[in-house]
Design a protein around this motif. Structure first.
Motif, PDB file in Angstrom:
ATOM      1  N   ILE A  26       0.833  -1.216   0.000  1.00 34.41           N
ATOM      2  CA  ILE A  26       0.000   0.000   0.000  1.00 34.41           C
ATOM      3  C   ILE A  26       0.870   1.271   0.000  1.00 34.41           C
ATOM      4  O   ILE A  26       0.648   2.155  -0.837  1.00 34.41           O
ATOM      5  CB  ILE A  26      -1.039  -0.055   1.148  1.00 34.41           C
ATOM      6  CG1 ILE A  26      -2.093  -1.130   0.788  1.00 34.41           C
ATOM      7  CG2 ILE A  26      -1.690   1.305   1.395  1.00 34.41           C
ATOM      8  CD1 ILE A  26      -3.148  -1.402   1.828  1.00 34.41           C
ATOM      9  N   PRO A  27       1.895   1.369   0.876  1.00 36.80           N
ATOM     10  CA  PRO A  27       2.760   2.558   0.783  1.00 36.80           C
ATOM     11  C   PRO A  27       3.427   2.705  -0.593  1.00 36.80           C
ATOM     12  O   PRO A  27       3.528   3.818  -1.119  1.00 36.80           O
ATOM     13  CB  PRO A  27       3.809   2.327   1.874  1.00 36.80           C
ATOM     14  CG  PRO A  27       3.132   1.418   2.859  1.00 36.80           C
ATOM     15  CD  PRO A  27       2.243   0.532   2.041  1.00 36.80           C
ATOM     16  N   ILE A  62       2.280   1.780  -3.513  1.00 34.10           N
ATOM     17  CA  ILE A  62       1.300   2.275  -4.508  1.00 34.10           C
ATOM     18  C   ILE A  62       1.075   3.776  -4.292  1.00 34.10           C
ATOM     19  O   ILE A  62       0.946   4.541  -5.255  1.00 34.10           O
ATOM     20  CB  ILE A  62      -0.040   1.502  -4.398  1.00 34.10           C
ATOM     21  CG1 ILE A  62       0.161   0.027  -4.726  1.00 34.10           C
ATOM     22  CG2 ILE A  62      -1.096   2.102  -5.337  1.00 34.10           C
ATOM     23  CD1 ILE A  62      -1.026  -0.860  -4.368  1.00 34.10           C
ATOM     24  N   LYS A  63       1.063   4.183  -3.018  1.00 39.25           N
ATOM     25  CA  LYS A  63       0.850   5.613  -2.737  1.00 39.25           C
ATOM     26  C   LYS A  63       2.038   6.468  -3.171  1.00 39.25           C
ATOM     27  O   LYS A  63       1.868   7.586  -3.643  1.00 39.25           O
ATOM     28  CB  LYS A  63       0.587   5.806  -1.229  1.00 39.25           C
ATOM     29  CG  LYS A  63      -0.806   5.327  -0.819  1.00 39.25           C
ATOM     30  CD  LYS A  63      -1.045   5.545   0.657  1.00 39.25           C
ATOM     31  CE  LYS A  63      -2.452   5.113   1.059  1.00 39.25           C
ATOM     32  NZ  LYS A  63      -2.610   4.952   2.505  1.00 39.25           N
ATOM     33  N   GLU A  64       3.249   5.909  -3.015  1.00 38.99           N
ATOM     34  CA  GLU A  64       4.451   6.690  -3.338  1.00 38.99           C
ATOM     35  C   GLU A  64       4.773   6.682  -4.830  1.00 38.99           C
ATOM     36  O   GLU A  64       5.286   7.658  -5.356  1.00 38.99           O
ATOM     37  CB  GLU A  64       5.661   6.116  -2.579  1.00 38.99           C
ATOM     38  CG  GLU A  64       5.717   6.535  -1.127  1.00 38.99           C
ATOM     39  CD  GLU A  64       6.580   5.599  -0.290  1.00 38.99           C
ATOM     40  OE1 GLU A  64       7.475   4.925  -0.855  1.00 38.99           O
ATOM     41  OE2 GLU A  64       6.335   5.530   0.942  1.00 38.99           O
ATOM     42  N   GLY A 119       3.622   6.665  -8.488  1.00 39.15           N
ATOM     43  CA  GLY A 119       2.442   6.983  -9.287  1.00 39.15           C
ATOM     44  C   GLY A 119       2.193   6.064 -10.463  1.00 39.15           C
ATOM     45  O   GLY A 119       1.146   6.138 -11.102  1.00 39.15           O
ATOM     46  N   CYS A 122       0.496  -0.295  -9.925  1.00 36.45           N
ATOM     47  CA  CYS A 122      -0.751  -0.818  -9.335  1.00 36.45           C
ATOM     48  C   CYS A 122      -0.615  -2.324  -9.124  1.00 36.45           C
ATOM     49  O   CYS A 122       0.260  -2.975  -9.701  1.00 36.45           O
ATOM     50  CB  CYS A 122      -1.968  -0.462 -10.179  1.00 36.45           C
ATOM     51  SG  CYS A 122      -2.025  -1.204 -11.800  1.00 36.45           S
ATOM     52  N   LEU A 156      -6.793   1.241  -4.635  1.00 32.69           N
ATOM     53  CA  LEU A 156      -5.980   2.465  -4.572  1.00 32.69           C
ATOM     54  C   LEU A 156      -5.617   2.983  -5.951  1.00 32.69           C
ATOM     55  O   LEU A 156      -5.523   4.185  -6.180  1.00 32.69           O
ATOM     56  CB  LEU A 156      -4.691   2.188  -3.805  1.00 32.69           C
ATOM     57  CG  LEU A 156      -4.692   2.367  -2.292  1.00 32.69           C
ATOM     58  CD1 LEU A 156      -3.322   1.997  -1.758  1.00 32.69           C
ATOM     59  CD2 LEU A 156      -5.061   3.787  -1.904  1.00 32.69           C
ATOM     60  N   ALA A 157      -5.344   2.058  -6.863  1.00 32.65           N
ATOM     61  CA  ALA A 157      -4.915   2.467  -8.207  1.00 32.65           C
ATOM     62  C   ALA A 157      -5.191   1.365  -9.203  1.00 32.65           C
ATOM     63  O   ALA A 157      -5.054   0.177  -8.883  1.00 32.65           O
ATOM     64  CB  ALA A 157      -3.429   2.779  -8.201  1.00 32.65           C
TER      65      ALA A 157
END
Ligand code: IPE
Ligand code: IPE
Ligand code: MG
Length: 243
Positions: free
Chosen positions: A95-96, A98-100, A102, A105, A129-130
């Motif tokens: 999860i981190p 995917i957030k960091e 761009g 996925c 998330l993506a």
């Protein structure tokens, strides 16, 4: 990226889709007098590096075999430990990431319905998330190639299709829209497919290396890619010089 340029001038197609049977965690642990769970923990540690290394080679689709439909046959404690390890791995790393990043996925392929509820929800959280980003990591979890084909056929029938074709059924595979793997790597030395990507592996280059998964490193990635580019992919046809 420069590596991609270097290898693609050799004449083989570039490498876009890679799948890995991450095997050998148990043997790695046994050699060290550790528990199998410690082996799985060590195996999880190399994943992010391996993703990074394949991305350097220009790969956009990586499919990792994490848990098969047959792995439920293992002792309850080992299965529980694997499920817990995957849950925390998604929470603390996937999860981190995917957030960091761009362009990344993740998709979990396999039958999620049999997973513990908390893990199932964690998988969905990461997937939501993506989507449709340039780099796709498919994680095969409670995945079986036969199960996937049956699942695909049943979904196609449920959608009203009465005549299946390769093209149609491909669209119902868990892996869709990722392309079939150019190369399937198996660590741990066993020469078998163990119910992995039975449909998609029709023309994949198979590469088996003895390295146990927790020891899989940059030199192994390089070796696999070099081996891949040394192969002649004919897809049932002929090499250009023989035509
Ligand atoms: C692969 O490693 C991981 C899973 C199947 C979950 P193994 O646990 O099969 O390791 P070996 O094959 O016993 O060494
Ligand atoms: C394949 O490894 C499954 C994963 C790596 C997740 P196994 O260890 O389950 O395969 P077999 O039983 O040796 O064929
Ligand atoms: Mg194994």
């Amino acid at each position: 990226m420069s590596k991609l340029k270097d290898t693609s001038v050799e004449g083989n197609n570039k490498i876009n889709s890679v799948a890995i049977i991450m095997d050998g965690n148990g043997r790695w642990a046994k050699k060290r007098g550790l528990s199998r769970t410690e082996g799985h923990r060590a195996g999880a540690k190399v994943i992010s590096t391996v993703i990074k290394l394949f991305r350097e080679y220009g790969v956009h689709h990586l499919t990792l075999y994490a848990f098969s439909t047959e792995n439920w046959k293992r002792p309850r404690e080992e299965v529980d430990a694997i499920m817990e390890l995957i849950y925390f791995y998604i929470d603390e790393h996937v999860i981190p990431a995917i957030k960091e990043q761009g362009d990344l996925c993740v998709k979990f392929i396999g039958d999620k319905s049999a997973l513990p509820k908390s893990l199932r929800e964690k998988c969905i959280e990461a997937e939501e998330l993506a989507k449709d980003r340039p780099f796709v990591c498919n994680v095969a979890l409670n995945y079986g190639g036969r199960d996937e084909i049956i699942h695909a056929a049943n979904r196609a029938i449920a959608d009203g299709h009465t005549l299946l074709s390769e093209e149609l059924l491909s669209r119902y595979m868990y892996t869709y829209p990722s392309p079939d793997p150019d190369m399937i790597i198996r660590t741990g030395g066993d020469l078998r497919i163990s119910n992995f990507l039975l449909w998609q592996s029709a023309y994949s280059e198979l590469i088996v290396i003895d390295t146990l998964w927790p020891d899989f490193s940059r030199s192994d990635v390089d070796r696999c890619v070099t081996e891949y580019f040394s192969r002649h992919r004919r897809f049932g046809g002929l090499d250009p010089e023989d035509q």
